[in-house]
Each structure stands twice: as structure tokens, then as C-alpha cells.
Design a protein around this motif. Sequence first.
Motif, short mmCIF file in Angstrom:
data_model
loop_
_atom_site.label_atom_id
_atom_site.label_comp_id
_atom_site.label_asym_id
_atom_site.label_seq_id
_atom_site.Cartn_x
_atom_site.Cartn_y
_atom_site.Cartn_z
N LYS A 675 0.72 -1.09 -0.08
CA LYS A 675 0.12 -0.02 0.12
C LYS A 675 1.02 1.16 0.04
O LYS A 675 1.86 1.16 0.74
CB LYS A 675 -0.88 -0.03 1.03
N ARG A 676 0.42 2.34 -0.73
CA ARG A 676 1.26 3.65 -0.84
C ARG A 676 0.51 4.56 0.02
O ARG A 676 -0.73 4.85 0.20
CB ARG A 676 1.22 4.07 -2.42
N PHE A 732 -9.77 -0.82 -8.52
CA PHE A 732 -9.96 0.64 -9.00
C PHE A 732 -9.44 1.45 -7.75
O PHE A 732 -8.51 2.53 -8.02
CB PHE A 732 -11.20 1.05 -9.38
N VAL A 733 -9.87 1.09 -6.35
CA VAL A 733 -9.45 1.91 -5.43
C VAL A 733 -8.08 1.47 -4.73
O VAL A 733 -7.26 2.57 -4.61
CB VAL A 733 -10.34 1.67 -4.22
N ASP A 734 -7.54 0.45 -5.13
CA ASP A 734 -6.02 0.13 -4.89
C ASP A 734 -5.16 0.69 -5.99
O ASP A 734 -4.20 1.27 -5.53
CB ASP A 734 -5.74 -1.57 -5.04
N ASP A 735 -5.51 0.73 -7.32
CA ASP A 735 -4.79 1.61 -8.03
C ASP A 735 -4.77 3.17 -7.81
O ASP A 735 -3.56 3.76 -7.93
CB ASP A 735 -5.23 1.41 -9.49
N ARG A 767 -9.72 -0.10 4.29
CA ARG A 767 -8.67 0.88 5.10
C ARG A 767 -8.19 2.00 4.62
O ARG A 767 -7.78 2.99 5.20
CB ARG A 767 -7.89 0.07 5.81
N GLY A 768 -7.91 2.25 2.99
CA GLY A 768 -7.42 3.11 2.32
C GLY A 768 -8.32 4.27 2.07
O GLY A 768 -8.03 5.59 1.47
N VAL A 769 -9.74 4.08 2.44
CA VAL A 769 -10.61 5.21 2.09
C VAL A 769 -11.03 5.96 3.49
O VAL A 769 -11.44 5.51 4.55
CB VAL A 769 -12.12 4.46 1.86
N SER A 770 -10.68 7.15 3.42
CA SER A 770 -10.91 8.24 4.81
C SER A 770 -12.10 8.76 4.88
O SER A 770 -12.84 8.91 6.09
CB SER A 770 -10.08 9.32 4.71
N ALA A 771 -13.03 8.95 3.48
CA ALA A 771 -14.27 9.47 3.59
C ALA A 771 -15.07 9.24 2.48
O ALA A 771 -14.27 9.11 1.19
CB ALA A 771 -14.26 10.93 4.04
N PHE A 772 -16.24 9.21 2.21
CA PHE A 772 -17.00 9.24 1.19
C PHE A 772 -18.31 9.89 1.11
O PHE A 772 -18.81 9.96 2.40
CB PHE A 772 -17.16 7.75 0.42
N GLY A 790 -6.78 7.85 1.83
CA GLY A 790 -5.89 8.26 2.70
C GLY A 790 -6.07 7.19 4.18
O GLY A 790 -7.03 6.51 3.99
N ASP A 791 -5.00 7.32 4.85
CA ASP A 791 -5.24 6.30 5.97
C ASP A 791 -6.31 7.08 6.86
O ASP A 791 -6.34 8.01 7.17
CB ASP A 791 -3.59 6.66 6.82
#
Length: 792
Positions: A675-676, A732-735, A767-772, A790-791
Motif C-alpha cells: 500500500k502507498r 480501482f481503489v487500490d490503483d 482501510r484506504g478510504v478516509s471518507a465518502f 488516505g489512512d
Amino acid sequence: MSTATICSDAALQRLEYPRLKVILAGMTQSEPGRLLAERLLPSLDDGVIVTALDEVDEAVRFLHDGQSPGLGGGRDIASVVEQARAVGSLVAIEDLQKVAASLRVTEDCRRWFRDRNAELALAQVAATILPLGELQRRLQDSIGTRGELLDSASFELGDLRYRIRQVRSRIKQQLDQLLTSEQYASCFQERLITERNGRYVVPLKADCRGQIKGFVQDESASGQTLYLEPTRVLDDNNHLQQLLREEQREVQRILLQLSDLVRRDGRQLLSNQAALSRIDLRFAAARLSRAFHGCRPELVSEPVIEVKQARHPLLLEKDGRIDPVAAVAIDLLMPSGCRALVISGPNTGGKSVALKTTGLLLLMLRSGLHVPCHPDSRMHLFRSLHVDIGDEQSIAESLSTFSGHLVKIRNILEVADAETLVLLDEAGSGTDPAEGAALIQAVLEHLCRQGACAMVTTHLGQLKHFAYGHPQIENAAVEFDPETLAPTYRLSYGIPGASSALATARRLGLPQLLLERAEEFIGREERDHSRLLAELHTRQQALEQQLREARQARSQAEAAQQLRRGQLQQLKEKKRDILGRATRQAEELINSTQTRMKQLRKRSAPTTPQDATAEKALLQEAREELTPFKPRRKRRGTTPEVVQTGELVRIVALGVEAEVVRASGTNVDLLVSGKRMRQPLSALEQFEPRRFVEAKPARKQVSRQLSERHVSTQLKLVGERGEDAVARLGPFVDDALLHGLDKVEIIHGSGAGILRRLVREFLAEHRGVSAFYAAPAELGGENVTIVELGDK
């Protein structure tokens, strides 16, 4: 000399060794243990002594833990085994009862040690006890607690006794009917059934003879009462006698069988008893050791005596009990290189007690017993002990007291060697002081040449001076109170002691005029010499007192330092425990709060950009409130100023390693577990020396492909099935995360709202989604979900 011991019987008596054995025997539990204690003698076998002391050490530890085997009830059965040795011999039932009691005790002892460490010396002794199951079972079934032969001893015996009880009951019933019959009521002296010549009879008045048929078995002394066996019970009485004879024959047969079993198992019975008595003796020795606060001093091979705070064991006994502080503790010191010790000082000062204490402690160690002294003591196990204490006068042999001492000294000189310890009391007394002192000087020199060690007490000044000038002989003095001149019974080493005869006489109340006249008879030089010795003793005692106080202060300081160290360690452990609990509680608080926030997002997604912004602000505020509770990672390295691509760094907050992908000013793009993420330099720490990722061509090729590939910020899922949509959503989210995108859009349409719900449920768990949130109305509203990356 006594057989297999280190001194004569007379020496044992002079040192009161038999009295010590009486005390030891009183602390045993079984009869075999008591007999073994009473027969105890000092041993010349060093291996036996060390084994005995090891076993006493174990017994002391057991008693310290409140544990000990129950050995009470054990009986001495050596004579019983000897009695049963001959074939056909009959052992009395009371002796068989002793065997049964001993078997029960030995079995209990064996079972008790079976639950302990099998490697212990005492456990190995108990392991030699073998269960004699058949003998124990037969005795248990045959002999009762009162020493009676039980009906269960054999079927035949039980049957005979049952029949005997029936016949007796029938006889008594017939005689009761006769006694209560109105026809013969006046014929009996009293309504009583008794027994004469083994037959049941009734007391008939003499003048009623002939009214009842029967046989007169006896009559009273007055002749007024006849003991009549009525004819009606004659047959039953005869039958009873027959059954009793058969019972006696069966009893004899059973006792012969039991006697044969005792003879068969006799050797093992004696072996079991030996083990039981040995264990009992060791625990008795342990009780004695605990009673007088004894210990096992270090046993050394060189001829050394360094026994500190020694107390005479017999002086500790008071009114049938042992008081560990009843005797004054003294130091008995004959260090390496010292072959003789000359003890001087006033009468009743404890010189003879010092000699007796030394001799008795040696006998105790040679007997496998602890001695009352300080644990930091050393003593050599001399193999020969010679004692000349007390009056050796013999009228029968025409020997004076002095001649008796000389005979004893002559015998000692004939056998003394390097393993000999000689104790001489009042050496050189009983004759002219000058000649007596000269003789003892020669004796001590001769003993030193033979390698023997000696302790002597004396009042002779010449002998004190001789000890002062001899390299192998030391002086010791009985201490006294400088104010009252009364002895303290302790020993002071290095200087001789003054006899203080006049001081003793004054303390005991002799007339003052007599004492003044005696001082006139003493020369001035002798008075000055005595006064000088007294001053030396006073100064030495003061110095020793200061030394004791200094040692005590040092000991207290060391104890206080040790206490502080222990307290500091406890504080450190307590601090770690508190910090650990606080960290766990903080982590639990953060996790639970994040879970609640996630559930909140799942329940109600924001409908307008303003709502999404407000919700994001609330979430950020909650995160900031939790920040103080989040456990802080301890920085172990330095904060980097510059990093290079491919360098490995550590993220302080997460405590994990990360690879530098790209550095841009004060921010760094990192790769962590695929993860970046982006972190400032201040959040990182650099390894020393710096570490880099090893070159891997294949990985670089993939990285180029990823970086060269165009990543869209928008994903269209309109019209797709739910499973297919979710399958496309993950990559898509991982990329987007790998390429450092901050925000993307997902177009899912409205429809029945199923696809929108699936998309947002997936985003809530990622875990990589901070908000939606839903896009503004002009950008699609509920048909589009905007995702911030973001984290969390």
C-alpha cells in the motif's frame, strides 16, 4: 578405645555425649528410631557422615515447609523375627500385633515419600522399603486393634465361633428358664449364671440338693452354695467344650501360619525397620537442629577449627525444653597454621566449657548431627579425640591427680598424629607451677611436631608467655566485664588472660581485710602484670565492640541498599505494568471509536457536499480528540533530512518499516505492505547505517508499467450486476492509492439503490478510504459517490 568411634567411652562420658543422645531420642517418633538414637556413636567413615548430614539437611527443609512423615506407632520387631527364625516356632499374638503395627507405619512412610522427589536421599532410603502385601493383609484380617484374633482369620475359625455363640446362647436360655421358674424359685441363692471348670452352672442352695438333677461342679467356701450343672444343659456344655477345643486348635494353626509368614519375610522386615528407624532418626536430628538453631558447618580437609557463635548444646536445655539463647555464644578459632590454643583467664569464666563445647561439637558432626553455631563456620573432622578433663585420681592404682593426668598424657603422646585433637583442662596443675608449666610446654611442642592439634586451659603464667612466643601456638583469654570484673564467658584471641583470683574472691564475698592481706603477699611486679593484662583486655574489648558496630552498620547499609534496589525494581515493573494497561486501554478506545464512526457512515451517507464536509470535520475532530490517547511509539533512530528512492525508513507512529518511493520536499511517498501512503519527514526515522532495498529487476519493470499506465479518477458501474461491480471496485481503489490519488468518483446511478448501497458498504470497510459522500447535485447527486483516499 570404643569400637568404630573416635574416642574412649570415658571421653564420651566426660563430654556428656550420652545426655545428648537422650535428648535426641526424645525427639523420635517410633520405637526403632528411639533405639537407634540411643545406640548412636560417632563414626569414622566420612562418607557415612556426609550422607547423614545430607539427609538431615533434607529433613530440616521438610520441617521448614511444615511436612514430615507420620512414624508414630512403629515397634521394634527384631526380637519377634528372631523368635520366628526356627521352623515350627509359634509367635505370640501380641508380638504379631507389633509386626502388624510396624507394617502399617512403614507402608505409610513409603507412600509419603512416593509423592516427593525421588532423587532426594531420604526418598531413596524410603524406596528400600518393600510392601509385604500378603503378610500385611493376613495380619490385618487376623488380628484386631486390641490384640485379639479376629473371626476373619479363617473361615473355619469364624464358623466355630458362630457355633460356639449359638450353643452358649442356648445354654443360657435354658438356665434362665430354670432360674425364673416358680417351681424352683426358692432353690437358688441368686438368679445368676456363672461358670465353673469351663461349664455353665447355677448357684443352688445346699439344703436344696437333690431337688434339681445335675452335677455339682464346685461349692462356696462356706458350703452354703453349690454350683450345679443341671442335667438339661449337660449335653450342650459337653458340646461347647468340644467346640472350644476345636477353636483352640484352629487358633494354633492360624498362629503357626502367621509365624511362618513372619519367618519367610523376616529379612525384609528387618530391612524395612532399619529404613524406618533411619528416617525417624534424621527427622529427630532435624527437630533438634531447629530447636537449638543449628546448622551444618563447612567440613574442611585441613586441620582447622573456625566455629563462630558456638553454643554448648546441653546448656541450651532448660526445664525439659531447649532455649536457643540460654547459653552464651563463643567463637572457637584455631586457624590454619595454628596447632595449639592456650586458654587462660579467671575461674568460673568458661574455659572448661569452651573445651567441652569443642569436643561435643566434633562428636555431633561425627554422628551426622547439626551443631548450634553460625552457618559461616568451618571445622575439620578429626579422626581421633583425646580428652583430659576433670580429676584423674585413682586410689586403687595409687595415682594422685597429677599422676593420673601424666598417665593420660603419656597415652595421648603414643598415638597422636595429624588427625588428632587433644583437649587438656587445667594443664600443668597439681604440682609445682614452674615444673608443671615446663612439662606442658614440652608436651605442646611434641604434639605440634606430631602434627596434632590441642586446646588447653591454664592459670600458669609461664605457659602463657610460651604460647605468645611460639609460632604455632595462640593465646586466648576469657573475657570479663571491665566494670564488674565478672566473666562474660566469651573468648578473646591474641593475648593471655589474667587469673583474677582476688577479683573473683571479692566478687564472691570474701572479707575485705583478708583480700587486702592477700594483695600484700603478691609482689608488685605480679600486680602490675595483672593490671596490664586487664587494661589490654579492656582496650581489646573496646576495639572489638567498635569493630562489631562497624560491621553491623555496614550490614545495615548493605541491607538498605538492597532494599532500595528491590523497591526500584518493583517501581520499574509497576511502571511497565501501568503503561502497558494504559496503552491497551487507549488502543481499545481508539478501535472502538473508529468502529462506531464506521458504523455511523454505513447507516447514513451524506446527501449534500455541505453534509459531507460537516461529517468529515466531525470525524477529524474526533480523531484529534483521540490523538492524546493513542500510544506513542518511541523513536529509536534519527529524523531524516534527506531520503533517497529505494531507501528503507521506519514510520514512528506505526512502528513499521517502509520503502521510499518518491521524495517531494518535506513529504515522502512510501510503500508499506503493497500500500502507498504519504508521510512527512518528521514522522520518519532513518536507520544507522542507512538501509536500501536490494535491486530486483522484475520489480522495477512492474513499477515502470504501473507508473506509465494511465489511472482514471472515475469508475462507471451503471447497469452492472452487484458482484461484478464490487469486483471492479477493489482494483480501482487500490490503483488510485498506489498512484497517490487523493479523490476519485464512482458512478453507479440511482435505480433501486442496490448498487449504491453495495458500493458504500465496500468503501466503509476499505482501510484506504478516509471518507465518502454523494456528489453535489450539479455533478450527479446520489448517482455519484465521491471517495477521499488516505489512512483512516
